[in-house]
Structures are given as structure tokens and as C-alpha cells.
Design a protein around this motif. Sequence first.
Motif, PDB file in Angstrom:
ATOM      1  N   ILE A  12       2.418  51.395  16.360  1.00  0.00           N
ATOM      2  CA  ILE A  12       3.501  50.759  17.099  1.00  0.00           C
ATOM      3  C   ILE A  12       3.626  51.425  18.466  1.00  0.00           C
ATOM      4  O   ILE A  12       3.658  52.657  18.573  1.00  0.00           O
ATOM      5  CB  ILE A  12       4.845  50.820  16.333  1.00  0.00           C
ATOM      6  CG1 ILE A  12       5.928  50.061  17.115  1.00  0.00           C
ATOM      7  CG2 ILE A  12       5.256  52.248  16.024  1.00  0.00           C
ATOM      8  CD1 ILE A  12       7.226  49.892  16.334  1.00  0.00           C
ATOM      9  N   SER A  13       3.648  50.606  19.505  1.00  0.00           N
ATOM     10  CA  SER A  13       3.862  51.096  20.869  1.00  0.00           C
ATOM     11  C   SER A  13       5.268  50.677  21.279  1.00  0.00           C
ATOM     12  O   SER A  13       5.592  49.486  21.298  1.00  0.00           O
ATOM     13  CB  SER A  13       2.826  50.488  21.817  1.00  0.00           C
ATOM     14  OG  SER A  13       3.090  50.850  23.160  1.00  0.00           O
TER      15      SER A  13
ATOM     16  N   VAL B 151       4.555  42.658  25.898  1.00  0.00           N
ATOM     17  CA  VAL B 151       5.357  43.110  24.760  1.00  0.00           C
ATOM     18  C   VAL B 151       5.322  42.003  23.716  1.00  0.00           C
ATOM     19  O   VAL B 151       5.473  40.822  24.042  1.00  0.00           O
ATOM     20  CB  VAL B 151       6.810  43.421  25.179  1.00  0.00           C
ATOM     21  CG1 VAL B 151       7.710  43.586  23.957  1.00  0.00           C
ATOM     22  CG2 VAL B 151       6.857  44.677  26.030  1.00  0.00           C
ATOM     23  N   ASP B 152       5.119  42.370  22.455  1.00  0.00           N
ATOM     24  CA  ASP B 152       5.006  41.373  21.375  1.00  0.00           C
ATOM     25  C   ASP B 152       6.366  40.949  20.829  1.00  0.00           C
ATOM     26  O   ASP B 152       6.613  39.763  20.601  1.00  0.00           O
ATOM     27  CB  ASP B 152       4.151  41.939  20.242  1.00  0.00           C
ATOM     28  CG  ASP B 152       2.737  42.261  20.687  1.00  0.00           C
ATOM     29  OD1 ASP B 152       2.114  41.393  21.321  1.00  0.00           O
ATOM     30  OD2 ASP B 152       2.265  43.379  20.414  1.00  0.00           O
ATOM     31  N   LEU B 153       7.234  41.917  20.574  1.00  0.00           N
ATOM     32  CA  LEU B 153       8.577  41.670  20.056  1.00  0.00           C
ATOM     33  C   LEU B 153       9.553  42.533  20.852  1.00  0.00           C
ATOM     34  O   LEU B 153       9.206  43.640  21.258  1.00  0.00           O
ATOM     35  CB  LEU B 153       8.688  42.043  18.572  1.00  0.00           C
ATOM     36  CG  LEU B 153       7.876  41.231  17.563  1.00  0.00           C
ATOM     37  CD1 LEU B 153       7.865  41.935  16.201  1.00  0.00           C
ATOM     38  CD2 LEU B 153       8.462  39.830  17.404  1.00  0.00           C
ATOM     39  N   ALA B 154      10.774  42.033  21.049  1.00  0.00           N
ATOM     40  CA  ALA B 154      11.752  42.831  21.798  1.00  0.00           C
ATOM     41  C   ALA B 154      13.164  42.504  21.352  1.00  0.00           C
ATOM     42  O   ALA B 154      13.506  41.337  21.127  1.00  0.00           O
ATOM     43  CB  ALA B 154      11.614  42.596  23.299  1.00  0.00           C
TER      44      ALA B 154
ATOM     45  N   VAL C 208       6.482  46.847  20.695  1.00  0.00           N
ATOM     46  CA  VAL C 208       7.861  46.461  20.402  1.00  0.00           C
ATOM     47  C   VAL C 208       8.778  47.023  21.480  1.00  0.00           C
ATOM     48  O   VAL C 208       8.742  48.222  21.775  1.00  0.00           O
ATOM     49  CB  VAL C 208       8.306  46.964  19.014  1.00  0.00           C
ATOM     50  CG1 VAL C 208       9.761  46.563  18.735  1.00  0.00           C
ATOM     51  CG2 VAL C 208       7.391  46.407  17.928  1.00  0.00           C
ATOM     52  N   GLY C 209       9.584  46.165  22.070  1.00  0.00           N
ATOM     53  CA  GLY C 209      10.534  46.594  23.088  1.00  0.00           C
ATOM     54  C   GLY C 209      11.934  46.723  22.524  1.00  0.00           C
ATOM     55  O   GLY C 209      12.361  45.917  21.696  1.00  0.00           O
ATOM     56  N   VAL C 210      12.638  47.739  22.959  1.00  0.00           N
ATOM     57  CA  VAL C 210      14.033  47.952  22.564  1.00  0.00           C
ATOM     58  C   VAL C 210      14.850  48.163  23.834  1.00  0.00           C
ATOM     59  O   VAL C 210      14.539  49.051  24.634  1.00  0.00           O
ATOM     60  CB  VAL C 210      14.184  49.179  21.637  1.00  0.00           C
ATOM     61  CG1 VAL C 210      15.655  49.399  21.281  1.00  0.00           C
ATOM     62  CG2 VAL C 210      13.352  49.006  20.367  1.00  0.00           C
TER      63      VAL C 210
END
Length: 288
Positions: A120-121, A139-142, A93-95
Amino acid sequence: MDLELYRTFLAIADSGGFTSAAEIVGRTQSAVSQQVKRLEDAFGQPLVDRTATPVSLTEYGKSLLRPAREIVDMHDEAMAMFRRTTFEGVVVVGVADAYVNRILKDVLTEFRSLLPQGTISIVIDGSLDLSRRIANGSVDLAFVTEGNCPTRGPVAFTDRLVVVGPSAINLSKVDPLPVAVWDERNQDELPLVAALEAMGRHYRPVCMCRSVHAQHQAVTANLCVAVLVEGSMVEGERAYLEEDGFPVMKHLNIRLERSYAKRSPVIDRLGKHYLDFFARQSADAAGK
């Protein structure tokens, strides 16, 4: 009725085309077209206007949209009840770094509530770099800022870009205004420069850095102001707004992007879980 027919129909409705829908559901464009034909044959009505650009739904298609979404959501929710404790894989997950203070804790907590056995990475980066990682599947979600990079995902939450200064002292009247800056490539600072020019004010860079965290540190050290996300302010900071002579720099839409480099019901469920969580959070804030 085959549930995948509904998924494909919804992908067309959401993306506006057979090509993009094929990418979303992981099928060929021909297979997507055949699935829509099967759905239309089952209902005996045309659901998609293929002559429009982008592709649009017929009135029959529009009437099917809500029940189709409810059917898919109910199925996913039922499956999640049995799978939520069994997933033991890794989700990346990217933030965007601008929102770390606001959402990172919630991103971690909500992941654990849905997938307690999973890992979670977290990737912290700028929106543009995160969008590239989404595109290549690393990345799966961001969570990224609309306008700072290519986006097509749903809006997760909104925020504002404002001038943030220390709460211990008022720097709003200091001329030239002491500012923490990145460098000439940071587009977020341009609205501040324009506002200061309109006010007949000057500014002086007192801290140059390539880190949002460092900007917050400079502000709370009472050195300067910075253009930052209002919802990510920390203790010792306050927004300098109209009463201080500053306008809101920009209204922000933060979108949740999903990589379609690989299909995964787990990532789909997690994305929906995040959207539902932030929707409830926004509703609670609006009700206060």
C-alpha cells in the motif's frame, strides 16, 4: 448469464447514465447499450427508461437491482477467497490530512488483512488535490470530504467540524479567542468567524500553518483553539461545544473515491472492503 451484464446494469443504476457507466466499466457507450439490450432480451422486460434524464430504472429494473448486486458481490467474495493471498502489486490510497488521526491506522490494517502480500502506498493531501490525483489515475482510492472537491463515490463515514481546544485549560471564554489558522483560503474557518461575530466575540491568530498536524500541536500546547475534525482529536484536546458557547461548525460526509483510469478487480474489492469496515464501525458506535 454473463456477469459483466450485471456489472454494467449496476453501473448505470449507480451513475444515472450510459456515458458515466461506460467510464466505470471501461467500455464504450455503444457497448454498454448493447449489454443492457442483451440483459433485457434475456429477461424479456425493459430494465432501463432511456427517455428519462438522468436515465432511470423501470419497475422491472428496480426489482432486479438487489439480486443483481447480490450476484456480483457473491462472485467477488468467492474470487477474493482465492486471490487475496496472491496479489503482490501496489495500490495507492489517499487520505485527506484532516482524517489521518482517525482512519490511517485502520486503512493500513484493513489493507493488510485483505491483501497481505500487496503493498500500500499512502498519499496524504488535501481533498481537492486528492480528487485531482483520482482523476488522473495517480491515486487508486481516496477518502475525501464532500463539498471540498468534486465527489461521486459512496459515503464511507461521517464526522463533524468543531472548535477544538486544549483539555488542560479552558480557552473558550478568552477574548479575543486565540486561534490557529491556515490562511485566508481555508474555507473551514469561515463558520467560526461567523459564529464569533454573532456572539460579539473577537479572535486573534496566534499560530499560522499549512498543516493539520501543526494545528493539533498548537492546541495541545495550550496556545489556542482550532477548527478541526472531531473524530481526529488527539490526547490533550477536547471539543468546545454548546456548553462552551460554540455550535458545531459543519457536519461532514467523507466519501471513498475510486479512480477509473484503469480497471482493477483488486481495487474494487479493496474499496468494498473499506466501505464494509467503516459501516460496521459506525454501527458499533451507534449501538454503544
